[in-house]
Design an enzyme around this catalytic site. Structure first.
Site, PDB file in Angstrom:
ATOM      1  N   GLY A  11     -77.965 -80.094 -32.575  1.00  0.00           N
ATOM      2  CA  GLY A  11     -79.201 -80.229 -33.345  1.00  0.00           C
ATOM      3  C   GLY A  11     -78.942 -80.033 -34.833  1.00  0.00           C
ATOM      4  N   GLN A  12     -80.033 -80.037 -35.602  1.00  0.00           N
ATOM      5  CA  GLN A  12     -79.918 -79.890 -37.070  1.00  0.00           C
ATOM      6  C   GLN A  12     -79.183 -78.614 -37.459  1.00  0.00           C
ATOM      7  OE1 GLN A  12     -83.147 -80.873 -39.828  1.00  0.00           O
ATOM      8  NE2 GLN A  12     -84.516 -80.412 -38.128  1.00  0.00           N
ATOM      9  N   TYR A  63     -86.829 -77.012 -27.768  1.00  0.00           N
ATOM     10  CA  TYR A  63     -87.648 -78.212 -27.567  1.00  0.00           C
ATOM     11  C   TYR A  63     -88.515 -78.270 -28.814  1.00  0.00           C
ATOM     12  CZ  TYR A  63     -90.804 -81.554 -25.345  1.00  0.00           C
ATOM     13  OH  TYR A  63     -91.541 -82.675 -25.039  1.00  0.00           O
ATOM     14  N   THR A  64     -88.215 -79.195 -29.735  1.00  0.00           N
ATOM     15  CA  THR A  64     -88.804 -79.139 -31.071  1.00  0.00           C
ATOM     16  C   THR A  64     -89.863 -80.230 -31.326  1.00  0.00           C
ATOM     17  OG1 THR A  64     -86.892 -80.370 -31.900  1.00  0.00           O
ATOM     18  CG2 THR A  64     -86.806 -77.991 -32.126  1.00  0.00           C
ATOM     19  N   THR A 103     -90.244 -69.703 -35.132  1.00  0.00           N
ATOM     20  CA  THR A 103     -90.993 -70.627 -35.987  1.00  0.00           C
ATOM     21  C   THR A 103     -92.268 -70.025 -36.573  1.00  0.00           C
ATOM     22  OG1 THR A 103     -92.298 -72.666 -35.883  1.00  0.00           O
ATOM     23  CG2 THR A 103     -92.041 -71.488 -33.838  1.00  0.00           C
ATOM     24  N   ASP A 104     -92.706 -70.589 -37.693  1.00  0.00           N
ATOM     25  CA  ASP A 104     -94.013 -70.244 -38.278  1.00  0.00           C
ATOM     26  C   ASP A 104     -95.168 -70.651 -37.357  1.00  0.00           C
ATOM     27  OD1 ASP A 104     -93.091 -72.903 -38.829  1.00  0.00           O
ATOM     28  OD2 ASP A 104     -94.774 -73.178 -40.195  1.00  0.00           O
ATOM     29  N   TYR A 127     -96.191 -75.948 -28.354  1.00  0.00           N
ATOM     30  CA  TYR A 127     -94.908 -75.596 -28.978  1.00  0.00           C
ATOM     31  C   TYR A 127     -94.943 -74.149 -29.479  1.00  0.00           C
ATOM     32  CZ  TYR A 127     -91.230 -75.439 -32.566  1.00  0.00           C
ATOM     33  OH  TYR A 127     -90.149 -75.072 -33.332  1.00  0.00           O
ATOM     34  N   LYS A 131     -92.800 -70.950 -28.065  1.00  0.00           N
ATOM     35  CA  LYS A 131     -91.866 -70.234 -28.934  1.00  0.00           C
ATOM     36  C   LYS A 131     -92.252 -68.744 -29.022  1.00  0.00           C
ATOM     37  CE  LYS A 131     -88.915 -71.708 -31.188  1.00  0.00           C
ATOM     38  NZ  LYS A 131     -87.471 -71.883 -30.879  1.00  0.00           N
TER      39      LYS A 131
HETATM   40  N1  LIG Z   1     -87.215 -78.475 -36.837  1.00  0.00           N
HETATM   41  C1  LIG Z   1     -88.070 -77.660 -37.456  1.00  0.00           C
HETATM   42  O1  LIG Z   1     -88.808 -78.049 -38.366  1.00  0.00           O
HETATM   43  C2  LIG Z   1     -88.135 -76.205 -37.055  1.00  0.00           C
HETATM   44  C3  LIG Z   1     -89.027 -75.373 -37.718  1.00  0.00           C
HETATM   45  C4  LIG Z   1     -89.077 -74.035 -37.361  1.00  0.00           C
HETATM   46  C5  LIG Z   1     -88.264 -73.545 -36.355  1.00  0.00           C
HETATM   47  N2  LIG Z   1     -87.415 -74.380 -35.712  1.00  0.00           N
HETATM   48  C6  LIG Z   1     -86.567 -73.839 -34.633  1.00  0.00           C
HETATM   49  O2  LIG Z   1     -85.229 -73.858 -35.078  1.00  0.00           O
HETATM   50  C7  LIG Z   1     -84.357 -74.074 -33.962  1.00  0.00           C
HETATM   51  C8  LIG Z   1     -83.394 -75.191 -34.278  1.00  0.00           C
HETATM   52  O3  LIG Z   1     -84.173 -76.340 -34.600  1.00  0.00           O
HETATM   53  P1  LIG Z   1     -83.485 -77.767 -34.876  1.00  0.00           P
HETATM   54  O4  LIG Z   1     -84.405 -78.500 -35.785  1.00  0.00           O
HETATM   55  O5  LIG Z   1     -82.059 -77.583 -35.219  1.00  0.00           O
HETATM   56  O6  LIG Z   1     -83.645 -78.384 -33.428  1.00  0.00           O
HETATM   57  P2  LIG Z   1     -83.074 -79.789 -32.914  1.00  0.00           P
HETATM   58  O7  LIG Z   1     -82.469 -80.561 -34.015  1.00  0.00           O
HETATM   59  O8  LIG Z   1     -84.173 -80.384 -32.101  1.00  0.00           O
HETATM   60  O9  LIG Z   1     -81.878 -79.317 -31.961  1.00  0.00           O
HETATM   61  C9  LIG Z   1     -82.094 -78.624 -30.768  1.00  0.00           C
HETATM   62  C10 LIG Z   1     -80.880 -78.878 -29.910  1.00  0.00           C
HETATM   63  O10 LIG Z   1     -81.092 -78.177 -28.658  1.00  0.00           O
HETATM   64  C11 LIG Z   1     -80.715 -79.074 -27.616  1.00  0.00           C
HETATM   65  N3  LIG Z   1     -81.345 -78.693 -26.353  1.00  0.00           N
HETATM   66  C12 LIG Z   1     -82.533 -79.103 -25.861  1.00  0.00           C
HETATM   67  N4  LIG Z   1     -82.730 -78.566 -24.644  1.00  0.00           N
HETATM   68  C13 LIG Z   1     -81.641 -77.800 -24.372  1.00  0.00           C
HETATM   69  C14 LIG Z   1     -81.251 -77.010 -23.269  1.00  0.00           C
HETATM   70  N5  LIG Z   1     -82.030 -76.909 -22.194  1.00  0.00           N
HETATM   71  N6  LIG Z   1     -80.067 -76.347 -23.311  1.00  0.00           N
HETATM   72  C15 LIG Z   1     -79.269 -76.476 -24.397  1.00  0.00           C
HETATM   73  N7  LIG Z   1     -79.561 -77.229 -25.466  1.00  0.00           N
HETATM   74  C16 LIG Z   1     -80.759 -77.884 -25.465  1.00  0.00           C
HETATM   75  C17 LIG Z   1     -81.188 -80.415 -28.111  1.00  0.00           C
HETATM   76  O11 LIG Z   1     -80.645 -81.464 -27.365  1.00  0.00           O
HETATM   77  P3  LIG Z   1     -81.512 -82.848 -27.240  1.00  0.00           P
HETATM   78  O12 LIG Z   1     -81.615 -83.384 -28.630  1.00  0.00           O
HETATM   79  O13 LIG Z   1     -80.672 -83.661 -26.320  1.00  0.00           O
HETATM   80  O14 LIG Z   1     -82.845 -82.441 -26.680  1.00  0.00           O
HETATM   81  C18 LIG Z   1     -80.693 -80.363 -29.557  1.00  0.00           C
HETATM   82  O15 LIG Z   1     -79.338 -80.722 -29.651  1.00  0.00           O
HETATM   83  C19 LIG Z   1     -85.260 -74.305 -32.758  1.00  0.00           C
HETATM   84  O16 LIG Z   1     -85.399 -73.113 -32.051  1.00  0.00           O
HETATM   85  C20 LIG Z   1     -86.593 -74.662 -33.377  1.00  0.00           C
HETATM   86  O17 LIG Z   1     -87.680 -74.301 -32.543  1.00  0.00           O
HETATM   87  C21 LIG Z   1     -87.312 -75.701 -36.043  1.00  0.00           C
END
Ligand SMILES: NC(=O)c1ccc[n+]([C@@H]2O[C@H](COP(=O)([O-])OP(=O)(O)OC[C@H]3O[C@@H](n4cnc5c(N)ncnc54)[C@H](OP(=O)(O)O)[C@@H]3O)[C@@H](O)[C@H]2O)c1
Length: 291
Positions: A11-12, A63-64, A103-104, A127, A131
């Site tokens: 992921g990111q 799951y984002t 998350t916020d 979501y 979380k």
């Molecule tokens: N993105 C935002 O704006 C944001 C804001 C606040 C907080 N956050 C939190 O920050 C964290 C990282 O976010 P991110 O943006 O980096 O998320 P992301 O880019 O969606 O990456 C999440 C990764 O987790 C993988 N994943 C999904 N289900 C899984 C499972 N069962 N076991 C292992 N890996 C799994 C995904 O694979 P697939 O792609 O194949 O599903 C993806 O590679 C998350 O906890 C998110 O809730 C994100």
């Protein structure tokens, strides 16, 4: 040897940690995503932790899809709530430390002052609820740090800044809300801060203090401001239009105000957090140099 296990590493945020790990030669990193370690499987997680015996786990899996979660709550809860529960259960009788990302969206966004870690969660979406449940589950392992972040963007994956740049490149004029306010977070800056916390604790520079921490870039803006700044920084002349929330259709409600107070993490771990504008300039340079 210190072993750091990263979940959701494609992921990111996980991708940024993978890049950063190259500069930390003294540590062993294990990067996993769904194919290597599915955090929704309690048995798989227990076996993996028992086998690899990490000293730190950084849970970047999530799951984002905020709108998608409304239509598929069980998928969102499996990853965002059961996932951290499985990690916490596997780590309970170990000395391994867990860094879990939240998350916020655990807040309703109706405040008019920055949220503190002690404010009561009141999530308004599937979501956010999943979380929030994940935070409670993660904290059942006593050696857990939760980092609540917001508006994550970067050079990897699908995110707001890349979406806006893509629209501008195609000559599409984005219509972006000006009445939702928060703080962007560059995934690379967050990854650097996670490694600063871990390495600071390992080198006895800072004590390990478990609990919930807010983490975003410095400064506050609206989504419109972020889009307009993206266009200006990337030297795109396509117009960006400011619109109200009610004029766009989204399945899940968004928090109107989601600024997080970061004093606790700065005081505890001595982090130097950059302003969102400063980070955006660097990120856009990387993105535009690559094209
Ligand atoms: N993105 C935002 O704006 C944001 C804001 C606040 C907080 N956050 C939190 O920050 C964290 C990282 O976010 P991110 O943006 O980096 O998320 P992301 O880019 O969606 O990456 C999440 C990764 O987790 C993988 N994943 C999904 N289900 C899984 C499972 N069962 N076991 C292992 N890996 C799994 C995904 O694979 P697939 O792609 O194949 O599903 C993806 O590679 C998350 O906890 C998110 O809730 C994100």
């Amino acid at each position: 040897m210190v072993t750091i296990l990263v979940t959701g590493s494609k992921g990111q945020l996980g991708s940024e940690l993978l890049n950063l790990s190259r500069g930390y030669s003294g540590y062993e990193f294990i990067f996993t995503d769904l194919a290597e370690l599915d955090i929704t499987s309690r048995d798989e997680v227990a076996r993996y932790i028992d086998d690899r015996k990490p000293s730190w786990v950084v849970n970047c899996a999530g799951y984002t899809g905020v709108d998608a979660a409304e239509n598929d709550p069980s998928a969102a809860y499996a990853v965002n709530a059961n996932g951290p529960a499985n990690l916490a259960a596997a780590l309970r009788n170990t000395n391994c430390r867990l860094v879990h990302i939240s998350t916020d969206y655990v807040f309703d966004g109706l405040s008019n002052k920055p949220y503190l870690e002690t404010d009561k969660p009141s999530p308004q979406t599937v979501y956010g609820k999943s979380k929030s449940e994940g935070e409670t589950a993660a904290l059942t392992h006593p050696a857990t740090i939760i980092l609540r972040t917001s508006w994550l963007y970067g050079v990897y994956g699908k995110n707001f800044v890349r979406t806006i740049l893509g629209m501008l490149d195609r000559g599409i004029e984005p219509r972006v809300v000006f009445d939702q306010v928060g703080s962007p977070t560059w995934a690379r800056g967050l990854a650097e801060s996670i490694m600063a916390i871990i390495s600071g604790v390992i080198r006895n520079k800072t004590p390990f203090v478990p609990g919930i921490y807010n983490y975003t870039d410095e400064g506050v803006c609206s989504w419109f401001d972020l889009a307009a700044e993206t266009a200006a920084t990337a030297l795109r002349t396509v117009s960006v239009h400011a619109v109200r929330t009610e004029s766009i259709s989204q399945i899940a409600p968004r928090p109107p105000y989601s600024v997080l107070d970061k004093q606790k993490i700065k005081d505890t771990y001595g982090l130097n957090i950059r302003h969102w504008r400063e980070n955006l300039v660097v990120c856009i340079k990387i993105l535009t140099d690559a094209t």
